[in-house]
Design a protein around this motif. Structure first.
Motif, PDB file in Angstrom:
ATOM      1  N   ARG A 109      -0.657  10.069   4.368  1.00  9.28           N
ATOM      2  CA  ARG A 109      -1.592   9.128   3.743  1.00  9.28           C
ATOM      3  C   ARG A 109      -2.410   8.378   4.790  1.00  9.28           C
TER       4      ARG A 109
ATOM      5  N   TRP B  73       0.827  -1.205   0.000  1.00 10.48           N
ATOM      6  CA  TRP B  73       0.000   0.000   0.000  1.00 10.48           C
ATOM      7  C   TRP B  73       0.864   1.259   0.000  1.00 10.48           C
ATOM      8  N   ILE B  74       1.905   1.258   0.826  1.00  6.52           N
ATOM      9  CA  ILE B  74       2.800   2.420   0.878  1.00  6.52           C
ATOM     10  C   ILE B  74       3.487   2.628  -0.468  1.00  6.52           C
TER      11      ILE B  74
ATOM     12  N   THR C  36       2.420   1.792  -3.399  1.00  5.67           N
ATOM     13  CA  THR C  36       1.450   2.299  -4.371  1.00  5.67           C
ATOM     14  C   THR C  36       1.116   3.755  -4.116  1.00  5.67           C
ATOM     15  N   GLN C  37       0.939   4.115  -2.849  1.00  4.42           N
ATOM     16  CA  GLN C  37       0.555   5.479  -2.503  1.00  4.42           C
ATOM     17  C   GLN C  37       1.658   6.496  -2.773  1.00  4.42           C
TER      18      GLN C  37
ATOM     19  N   GLY D 147      -5.323  10.449   6.221  1.00  2.62           N
ATOM     20  CA  GLY D 147      -6.478  10.536   5.330  1.00  2.62           C
ATOM     21  C   GLY D 147      -7.269  11.805   5.484  1.00  2.62           C
TER      22      GLY D 147
END
Length: 559
Positions: A181, A105-106, A108-109, A184
């Motif tokens: 991130r 996830w990291i 990709t973000q 949010g």
């Protein structure tokens, strides 16, 4: 120490997580960031990290927490509670899976893969684990037991540095990007209007619950629903008319002023089934049946209703109304009622929705006269709960609304009080609107109501004879609204700036203040002179306004 969220809420089944969280907060350095219950999605798989540790200059740790007594037998993990041990998924495998999902996830973000050291760990705050214990995939150094929880910082740092996958420490700048991130943050401008929408949604929900009154009284054909401001009378009137139309009855839905009539017409136009035979003002109904047009107070108060009574004698049966529903019925003079009832069938149903304390036109004189003809045969149903206003707003007009008035709304925003001379009230109220828009309130959430002279914008519509356009603009809900309290009965807006710029008749001032104060759903701003307000509204209003927030809106020069 930064925490995400700042103050996590731990449910009844999350005591172990709270114990570990509190221990980490008291033990780890201030530069560490802690995140609770990090929800991750990896393809179709869902993962949760109970506690995520981000330690700048060191690395990261994903911690899976298990309460109760934890044990392993022949590769199967167990968790014991009051009912005894029961099998559970391997907390080590859970922690491993959430770690890998977090790394992906990291990457990709942020657009770059995570190379910092990242360890998976488990925490058992109520279990003692021997120092020499280990199993495949889980050395003892990755476990925090009840002894380690007392001061876990060193154990976590050691686990990251010795067991964590990755080749570098966690750079502070890179950590900040991850934290951004994780947090949010969703910035939707000022929180005030958002809070107002939530409050008003709750008010609408409470109002719809009033439908139970109609269900409980469905066998009564003639009712007088009497209640204070904000008790849902207009909603009930519309709903009663809708029910009667669905039953196939020929219905008349009436009101006195143009503003509420336009509102009723707009709502009725949205009905997919049968609609009332007539919706709108009493006087317009008389004209539609053929009563000759006229002008002046005497025509509207006496001549028109008498002409309607005379015409109704020969009104064909198919044009007569099977049921009439009247909103703001206290505004209907006795002669109007007589004329209206003359247009109905013999067994017509009658439903009047009224507030005895909002008799601003004084057409009945003594309110007790409503118990006499033509309303003497109506069963009285009291609606005591205020649902439209916040409690802060409702407290300002509680003394006007009667002994049984009961506010049910949320606490809400403080009422604001702006002191000025009566002569300056109109200009100061305008400054209030500009300041409210600067705060983040949308212009279509705001209405200014005067108590004497009209605002210039309102006056222009009135003098040009374009009142219909004026009310269409209000119901289009596209900009701020300028009106007079007498024309705003039955209506509402999120924010009301009540401009007390005098009274034509001080004897009627209390009723006007009652109407004006009760139109706001979320925020009320009262502008005017304290002495005049005290004289017009009495000691209770003066006391209520003394609890309001004193406000000095910015003037054009200040801005």
């Amino acid at each position: 120490m930064k925490c995400i969220p700042e103050k996590p809420e731990f449910g009844d089944g999350q005591l172990a997580e709270k114990v570990v969280w509190d221990a980490l907060k008291s033990s780890l350095p201030d530069e560490v960031v802690l995140a609770h219950s990090v929800q991750l999605r990896d393809g179709r798989a869902e993962h949760e990290i109970d506690i995520l540790v981000l330690w700048p200059g060191v690395g990261m740790a994903a911690i899976e927490v298990k309460g109760g007594r934890v044990s392993v037998e022949n590769g199967q993990w167990y968790q014991s509670d009051r009912s005894g041990p029961h099998p559970i998924q391997s907390p080590v495998a859970q922690s491993q899976g959430s770690l890998h999902a977090c790394k992906r996830w990291i990457g990709t973000q942020l657009g770059t893969p995570l190379t910092s050291r990242f360890a998976y760990m488990v925490a058992f705050p109520y279990t003692e684990v021997p120092r020499d214990w280990e199993m495949a995939g889980c050395p003892r150094s990755l476990v925090l037991d009840q002894g380690d929880i007392a001061s876990p910082a060193d154990a976590i740092r050691s686990a990251i540095e010795r067991e964590g996958g990755g080749t570098t420490t966690l750079a502070p700048k890179y950590m900040e990007r991850i934290v951004h991130r994780l947090a949010g943050n969703l910035d939707t401008a000022s929180g005030l209007p958002l809070d107002a929408r939530e409050i008003e949604d709750a008010q609408d929900h409470l109002t719809e619950r009033q439908k139970v009154l109609l269900q409980a009284t469905r066998s009564l054909p003639r009712i007088r629903f009497t209640g204070g401001a904000g008790s849902g009378k207009t909603w009930l009137a519309l709903e009663k008319a809708r029910i009667l139309c669905k039953e196939g009855k020929r219905v008349g839905l009436f009101s006195y002023n143009k503003g509420i009539s336009q509102y009723l017409q707009d709502r009725v136009a949205q009905w997919r089934h049968a609609q009332p035979a007539f919706t709108g003002e009493f006087h317009e109904y008389a004209r539609r049946l053929g009563v000759a047009d006229g002008t002046g107070p005497a025509y509207f108060e006496e001549e028109l209703p008498q002409l309607l009574k005379d015409l109704a004698v020969s009104l064909p049966h198919q044009q007569r109304l099977d049921a009439i529903v009247v909103d703001e019925a206290q505004d209907f003079a006795p002669l109007w009622w007589e004329a209206l009832l003359a247009t109905t069938t013999d067994d017509a149903e009658i439903y009047a929705f009224l507030d005895d304390h909002q008799d601003v036109y004084r057409r009945w004189g003594d309110p007790s006269q409503r118990d006499a003809s033509p309303l003497e045969n109506l069963v009285t149903i009291h609606i005591d709960e205020n649902l439209r206003n916040t409690r802060k707003i409702a407290e300002t007009f509680k003394s006007f609304a009667g002994d049984h008035f009961t506010p049910r709304g949320s606490t809400g925003l403080p009422v604001r009080r702006v002191q000025c001379t009566t002569e300056d009230a109109l200009d100061v109220a305008g400054d209030c609107i500009d300041a409210l828009i600067d705060e983040g309130w949308a212009n279509n959430q705001i209405a200014m109501l005067t108590t004497k002279e009209r605002h210039p914008i309102h006056k222009e519509f009135f003098e040009n004879g374009t009142t219909a356009d004026y009310w269409r603009e209000f119901h289009a809900n596209e900009s701020e609204f300028y009106g007079h309290v007498l024309g705003f009965k039955g209506l509402e807006r999120s924010v009301i700036v009540l401009c007390v710029n005098g009274f034509k008749d001080l004897d009627r001032a209390a009723e006007q203040l009652y109407v004006g104060l009760s139109r706001a759903r979320s925020l009320l701003v009262v502008v005017g002179d304290s002495e005049l307000l005290g004289e017009a509204g009495g000691r209770d209003l003066k006391t209520a306004l003394s609890r309001a927030d004193v406000w000095a809106p910015a003037t054009p020069v200040d801005r």
